[in-house]
Design a protein around this motif. Structure first.
Motif, PDB file in Angstrom:
ATOM      1  N   UNK A 124       0.861  -1.179   0.000  1.00 44.85           N
ATOM      2  CA  UNK A 124       0.000   0.000   0.000  1.00 44.85           C
ATOM      3  C   UNK A 124       0.901   1.234   0.000  1.00 44.85           C
ATOM      4  N   UNK A 125       0.470   2.271  -0.700  1.00 40.97           N
ATOM      5  CA  UNK A 125       1.307   3.463  -0.861  1.00 40.97           C
ATOM      6  C   UNK A 125       1.014   4.436   0.275  1.00 40.97           C
ATOM      7  N   UNK A 126       1.945   4.538   1.206  1.00 40.47           N
ATOM      8  CA  UNK A 126       1.799   5.441   2.343  1.00 40.47           C
ATOM      9  C   UNK A 126       3.173   5.674   2.974  1.00 40.47           C
ATOM     10  N   UNK A 127       3.198   6.444   4.027  1.00 38.39           N
ATOM     11  CA  UNK A 127       4.481   6.783   4.645  1.00 38.39           C
ATOM     12  C   UNK A 127       5.166   5.550   5.225  1.00 38.39           C
ATOM     13  N   UNK A 128       4.354   4.640   5.761  1.00 35.96           N
ATOM     14  CA  UNK A 128       4.927   3.417   6.326  1.00 35.96           C
ATOM     15  C   UNK A 128       5.677   2.622   5.260  1.00 35.96           C
ATOM     16  N   UNK A 129       5.055   2.449   4.105  1.00 35.83           N
ATOM     17  CA  UNK A 129       5.683   1.693   3.020  1.00 35.83           C
ATOM     18  C   UNK A 129       6.848   2.449   2.389  1.00 35.83           C
ATOM     19  N   UNK A 130       6.799   3.776   2.456  1.00 34.48           N
ATOM     20  CA  UNK A 130       7.836   4.596   1.814  1.00 34.48           C
ATOM     21  C   UNK A 130       9.215   4.353   2.396  1.00 34.48           C
ATOM     22  N   UNK A 131       9.293   3.716   3.571  1.00 42.21           N
ATOM     23  CA  UNK A 131      10.601   3.421   4.157  1.00 42.21           C
ATOM     24  C   UNK A 131      11.456   2.595   3.203  1.00 42.21           C
ATOM     25  N   UNK A 132      10.805   1.779   2.361  1.00 41.67           N
ATOM     26  CA  UNK A 132      11.560   0.932   1.434  1.00 41.67           C
ATOM     27  C   UNK A 132      12.280   1.743   0.359  1.00 41.67           C
ATOM     28  N   UNK A 133      11.894   3.016   0.204  1.00 40.03           N
ATOM     29  CA  UNK A 133      12.551   3.879  -0.786  1.00 40.03           C
ATOM     30  C   UNK A 133      13.697   4.685  -0.187  1.00 40.03           C
ATOM     31  N   UNK A 134      13.881   4.616   1.126  1.00 40.23           N
ATOM     32  CA  UNK A 134      14.882   5.454   1.785  1.00 40.23           C
ATOM     33  C   UNK A 134      16.294   4.882   1.714  1.00 40.23           C
ATOM     34  N   UNK A 135      16.437   3.668   1.241  1.00 37.21           N
ATOM     35  CA  UNK A 135      17.768   3.081   1.119  1.00 37.21           C
ATOM     36  C   UNK A 135      18.547   3.767   0.003  1.00 37.21           C
TER      37      UNK A 135
END
Length: 381
Positions: A124-135
Motif C-alpha cells: 500500500x502506498x503510504x508513509x509506512x511503506x515509503x521506508x523501502x525507498x529510503x535506502x
C-alpha cells in the motif's frame, strides 16, 4: 570496483517459508560460495538450519514484530553494525526496514554500511511503506515493480533502482527433469482419478484474486469439447479461506466437474507435479510482481497459460509468448490450452534470463556498485 571479501547482513521478519525467505537463503549461499560473509537477522524459523548448513550466520531477533517493544531493536541494531562493521545491510520488509533505517541513520556517516532494500511486491502506498525507498539503492524483482515504485513514489531517483529478476536453479529446473517411478506410482495411488489424463495445474494459495474460478471455467470448456483433462488445484487453504474453498467446490459441482478437478492442498513436491503436467496456469486478476511458478514451469519445459500483465507478462514475452492471454479472457485461454493439448508445436525458449546464477550475480554486482559509489543518498521526507 571493490573485489575484496565483503560482509552482508540481510534483514527480514522470519525464516519460515515463502519467496522472500527462499531468496534470502539463495543469496546467502551464493555469497558464501564466492568467499564472502553472509549474516541474516530474523526471528528464526524452519529455514534457519538450512541457512546455517550452507555457511551463513544467523542472529535471532524479532525485528519484524508489530508491537511497541520492537523499538528496542533500534539501538540494538546500531550496536550490531558497530560490532560487525558490515559492508552492506540489505532489508527485505517494511517494519525491519524502519528499525534498520533509524539505527543506520543514527550512526555517523563515516560508520554507516551501504543500505539496500528489495521491493518484493506492491505495498500500500503510504508513509509506512515509503521506508523501502529510503535506502541508497533499491532492488526490484521486475520491470513492473520498477514502474510501480516510480509511479507511487515520484521523488525516487530512477538511477537508484536495479531490476534483478528472481531466478531458478537450472541444474534442478530443466527440460530433462522428470520424477522417478516410485514417486509416479505413489502419485497414482494417491490420486487414481488422474491416471492417463492430461494434467492441467493451478498452483497457489486459495485466494479470490488468483483467478481460480477462471481455471475451473477453462476445465469446463475443455471437457465440453471432448478433451479428457484433469485439473489440479495445488495450494493450501488458510483458515480464513474455508468459505471461499466451499464456494469453489459448489462451482465445480454446478459444472459437473467433481471427477475432473482435484484439490491437493499444500504439496512439498510441486516441481514433480509441474513436470507431469501438460500446462500450468497463472490467472491472477491483479498483476503479480513476478510469479516464480511461471519460471519454474517454463524452465522444466512445461507451457504456461497466463494473463498478460505484471511480472508474468515479462516472463512469457521472453520465454513463451504463445501463452500470453488477455486478462480475464477465459475463451482465449481455453483455445490456447486446446492447441497445446492437441499437439500443436510448443516452442518454449531456453531460460537463460530468469536463472538463480543471474539473480545472485546481479545482486552481488549491485552490492559492489553501491560500495564503489562514494555518493550518499539519504531521503529525509
Amino acid at each position: 570496483m571493490f573485489n575484496h571479501k565483503i560482509t552482508v547482513i540481510q534483514v527480514l521478519p522470519a525464516l519460515n517459508s515463502g519467496g522472500v525467505e527462499k531468496g534470502t537463503l539463495e543469496i546467502g549461499r551464493y555469497l558464501v560460495k564466492q568467499g564472502h560473509e553472509s549474516i541474516v537477522v530474523s526471528a528464526a524459523g524452519r529455514l534457519v538450519q538450512s541457512l546455517i548448513d550452507e555457511g551463513s550466520r544467523h542472529i535471532e531477533a524479532d525485528i519484524g514484530a508489530k508491537k511497541l517493544s520492537t523499538l528496542k531493536y533500534i539501538p540494538w541494531f546500531k550496536q550490531l553494525m558497530r560490532d560487525i562493521r558490515p559492508d552492506i545491510v540489505h532489508v527485505r520488509s517494511r517494519l525491519p526496514a524502519w528499525v534498520v533505517y533509524l539505527a543506520w541513520k543514527s550512526l555517523p556517516e563515516n560508520e554507516r554500511p551501504r543500505l539496500i532494500s528489495t521491493f518484493h511486491g506492491q505495498h500500500s502506498v503510504n508513509r509506512y511503506s515509503a521506508i523501502m525507498t529510503k535506502s541508497e539503492r533499491i532492488i526490484t524483482v521486475s520491470e513492473m515493480m520498477r514502474d510501480y515504485i516510480l509511479r507511487s513514489y515520484p521523488d525516487v531517483d530512477p538511477e537508484k533502482i536495479s531490476v534483478v529478476y528472481r531466478g531458478v536453479d537450472m541444474t534442478l529446473y530443466n527440460p530433462d527433469f522428470f520424477p522417478n517411478q516410485n514417486w509416479q506410482d505413489h502419485w497414482i495411488a494417491t490420486y487414481p482419478q488422474t491416471r492417463n489424463k492430461p494434467l492441467l495445474t493451478f498452483a497457489g494459495r486459495l485466494s479470490r484474486r488468483k483467478g481460480i474460478e477462471d481455471f475451473i471455467q477453462i476445465i469446463a470448456e475443455l471437457k465440453q469439447s471432448g478433451l479428457p483433462v484433469h485439473g489440479l488445484i495445488v495450494g493450501e487453504t488458510s483458515p480464513k479461506k474455508k468459505e471461499y474453498r466451499q464456494e469453489l467446490e459448489r462451482l465445480i459441482h454446478e459444472k459437473q466437474l467433481n471427477n475432473d478437478i482435484t484439490f491437493t492442498g499444500h504439496r512439498s513436491d510441486l516441481q514433480n507435479i509441474i513436470a507431469i503436467s501438460k500446462a500450468v496456469f497463472s490467472l491472477s486478476k491483479e498483476p503479480e510482481s513476478f510469479g516464480r511458478t511461471v519460471t519454474e514451469s517454463l524452465s522444466l519445459g512445461v507451457p504456461v497459460v497466463g494473463y498478460s500483465h505484471g511480472g508474468v507478462k515479462e516472463q512469457l514475452e521472453r520465454l513463451f509468448p504463445e501463452g500470453k492471454i488477455e486478462v480475464g479472457n477465459v475463451n482465449e485461454a481455453a483455445e490456447v490450452t486446446r492447441k497445446i493439448l492437441t499437439g500443436s508445436s510448443v516452442q518454449i525458449r531456453r531460460n537463460d534470463i530468469f536463472t538463480l546464477e543471474n539473480m545472485c550475480s546481479e545482486t552481488l554486482k549491485t552490492y559492489r556498485e553501491l560500495m564503489a559509489d562514494k555518493r550518499r543518498v539519504v531521503l529525509d521526507r
